[in-house]
Design a protein around this motif. Structure first.
Motif, PDB file in Angstrom:
ATOM      1  N   ILE A  38       0.855  -1.085  -0.331  1.00  0.00           N
ATOM      2  CA  ILE A  38      -0.012   0.122   0.018  1.00  0.00           C
ATOM      3  C   ILE A  38       0.794   1.253   0.208  1.00  0.00           C
ATOM      4  O   ILE A  38       0.337   2.382  -0.517  1.00  0.00           O
ATOM      5  CB  ILE A  38      -1.115  -0.104   1.183  1.00  0.00           C
ATOM      6  N   GLY A  62      -6.265  -9.478   2.252  1.00  0.00           N
ATOM      7  CA  GLY A  62      -5.100  -9.475   1.377  1.00  0.00           C
ATOM      8  C   GLY A  62      -3.802  -8.829   2.128  1.00  0.00           C
ATOM      9  O   GLY A  62      -3.984  -7.553   2.239  1.00  0.00           O
ATOM     10  N   TYR A  67       2.782  -5.886   5.378  1.00  0.00           N
ATOM     11  CA  TYR A  67       3.152  -4.426   5.242  1.00  0.00           C
ATOM     12  C   TYR A  67       2.334  -3.376   5.822  1.00  0.00           C
ATOM     13  O   TYR A  67       2.548  -2.642   6.659  1.00  0.00           O
ATOM     14  CB  TYR A  67       3.715  -4.001   3.836  1.00  0.00           C
ATOM     15  N   SER A  68       1.014  -3.626   5.157  1.00  0.00           N
ATOM     16  CA  SER A  68      -0.309  -2.726   5.548  1.00  0.00           C
ATOM     17  C   SER A  68      -0.429  -2.833   7.228  1.00  0.00           C
ATOM     18  O   SER A  68      -0.630  -1.975   7.752  1.00  0.00           O
ATOM     19  CB  SER A  68      -1.389  -2.983   4.667  1.00  0.00           C
ATOM     20  N   GLU A  84      -4.034 -14.327   3.873  1.00  0.00           N
ATOM     21  CA  GLU A  84      -3.246 -14.199   2.728  1.00  0.00           C
ATOM     22  C   GLU A  84      -3.300 -15.792   2.247  1.00  0.00           C
ATOM     23  O   GLU A  84      -3.390 -16.634   2.931  1.00  0.00           O
ATOM     24  CB  GLU A  84      -1.791 -13.921   2.985  1.00  0.00           C
ATOM     25  N   PHE A  85      -3.655 -15.864   1.025  1.00  0.00           N
ATOM     26  CA  PHE A  85      -3.638 -17.313   0.573  1.00  0.00           C
ATOM     27  C   PHE A  85      -2.344 -17.809  -0.045  1.00  0.00           C
ATOM     28  O   PHE A  85      -2.400 -19.090  -0.610  1.00  0.00           O
ATOM     29  CB  PHE A  85      -5.079 -17.530  -0.482  1.00  0.00           C
ATOM     30  N   GLU A  89       4.197 -15.871   1.307  1.00  0.00           N
ATOM     31  CA  GLU A  89       4.021 -14.563   1.656  1.00  0.00           C
ATOM     32  C   GLU A  89       3.796 -14.379   3.109  1.00  0.00           C
ATOM     33  O   GLU A  89       4.095 -13.652   3.912  1.00  0.00           O
ATOM     34  CB  GLU A  89       2.955 -13.706   0.830  1.00  0.00           C
ATOM     35  N   GLY A 111      -5.360 -19.080   3.545  1.00  0.00           N
ATOM     36  CA  GLY A 111      -6.595 -19.032   3.156  1.00  0.00           C
ATOM     37  C   GLY A 111      -7.168 -18.127   2.421  1.00  0.00           C
ATOM     38  O   GLY A 111      -6.652 -16.957   2.307  1.00  0.00           O
ATOM     39  N   ASP A 112      -8.267 -18.460   1.905  1.00  0.00           N
ATOM     40  CA  ASP A 112      -9.261 -17.430   1.274  1.00  0.00           C
ATOM     41  C   ASP A 112      -9.817 -16.580   2.402  1.00  0.00           C
ATOM     42  O   ASP A 112     -10.448 -17.034   2.949  1.00  0.00           O
ATOM     43  CB  ASP A 112     -10.223 -18.149   0.244  1.00  0.00           C
ATOM     44  N   ALA A 113      -9.626 -15.178   1.989  1.00  0.00           N
ATOM     45  CA  ALA A 113      -9.941 -14.068   2.998  1.00  0.00           C
ATOM     46  C   ALA A 113     -11.676 -14.154   3.054  1.00  0.00           C
ATOM     47  O   ALA A 113     -12.015 -13.879   4.105  1.00  0.00           O
ATOM     48  CB  ALA A 113      -9.514 -12.631   2.677  1.00  0.00           C
ATOM     49  N   ASP A 130      -8.084  -5.340   0.059  1.00  0.00           N
ATOM     50  CA  ASP A 130      -6.823  -5.120  -0.481  1.00  0.00           C
ATOM     51  C   ASP A 130      -6.667  -6.507  -1.286  1.00  0.00           C
ATOM     52  O   ASP A 130      -5.384  -6.975  -1.443  1.00  0.00           O
ATOM     53  CB  ASP A 130      -5.810  -4.860   0.056  1.00  0.00           C
ATOM     54  N   GLN A 132      -8.919  -9.639  -4.045  1.00  0.00           N
ATOM     55  CA  GLN A 132      -9.252  -9.469  -5.521  1.00  0.00           C
ATOM     56  C   GLN A 132     -10.266  -8.341  -5.777  1.00  0.00           C
ATOM     57  O   GLN A 132     -11.520  -8.415  -5.119  1.00  0.00           O
ATOM     58  CB  GLN A 132      -9.707 -10.747  -5.543  1.00  0.00           C
TER      59      GLN A 132
END
Ligand SMILES: C[S@@+](CC[C@H](N)C(=O)[O-])C[C@H]1O[C@@H](n2cnc3c(N)ncnc32)[C@H](O)[C@@H]1O
Length: 221
Positions: A38, A62, A67-68, A84-85, A89, A111-113, A130, A132
């Motif tokens: 970001i 996401g 960092y964010s 985070e999927f 990362e 996994g999927d947020a 932040d 998809q």
């Protein structure tokens, strides 16, 4: 003129807060990977929102390597739930948190947020969307009941990123249709998101042209 060389952009970059040592390492990794964080200009707004809401709990859709999240922590947030999927990362995010001494204040959910949020109850003081772009509006609708009144929802990539900004301008200025989802689901997703928050009386929204452009909404009911 490239918008990034505009004097206002340069001024914002020059006056943004300095990175901490951990954030500087993250920025270096982001450069190496070509990873879109970001950035400090929008990060300063996340820090401000955490401070103004006296944030206890923050949820991110996401997070990358976190960092964010560090900006929310700098604003005094007690806890940030990162989603985070990409396992690599998230693993880097856990390592940064350990090295930076804030591992007790962040949780990385791999996994999927959109599934992770179902497992969390509110209230959240601030939420960052932040992930998809075509799922921003869904994320907003899902998380809104879990945001406390007076809390904030921030969405990134509103004016820049993998979107066709002139298409968005034409949509909001002249009512031109948003691109077909099969052609450009990202621009369509951002357009739908902005339309959704602007027409929802539950929130008041301001769009700030910092970083990649953020929509900041506060819940008023
Ligand atoms: C723009 S980056 C996030 C940057 C981060 N907020 C920051 O400022 O450092 C988007 C991230 O969301 C992740 N992502 C995309 N869709 C996701 C989903 N449905 N669930 C979890 N993570 C997702 C991607 O893997 C990527 O790391």
């Amino acid at each position: 003129m490239d918008v990034r060389s505009h004097p206002i952009e340069r001024f914002l970059a020059a006056t943004a807060p300095e990175h901490t040592a951990t954030q500087a390492e993250m920025a270096e990794l982001a450069d190496d990977w070509g990873f879109p964080t970001i950035g400090p200009e929008a990060g300063a707004v996340l820090r401000l929102l955490a401070r103004l809401t006296d944030a206890e709990r923050v949820f991110e859709f996401g997070s990358g390597f976190g960092y964010s999240a560090t900006w929310f922590l700098r604003g005094g947030a007690d806890a940030v739930i990162c989603t985070e999927f990409d396992e690599d990362e998230a693993t880097r995010g856990v390592a940064f948190a350990a090295d930076g001494g804030y591992a007790d204040r962040v949780t990385f959910e791999v996994g999927d947020a959109m599934e992770t949020i179902e497992r969390y109850d509110g209230p959240f003081d601030v939420v960052l969307i932040d992930h998809q772009k075509h799922r921003y509006a869904d994320a907003y609708r899902t998380v809104l009941p879990k945001v406390r009144t007076g809390g904030a929802i921030v969405a990134d990539n509103i004016t820049r990123g993998p979107i066709d900004f002139p298409d968005l301008v034409a949509h909001f200025e002249d009512g031109a249709p948003l691109p077909d989802p099969e052609v450009d689901e990202e621009t369509r997703g951002i357009g739908e998101y902005v339309g959704t928050v602007r027409s929802d009386d539950a929130v008041e929204t301001a769009i700030l042209p910092v970083g990649s452009g953020i929509a900041v909404s506060t819940k008023v009911v």
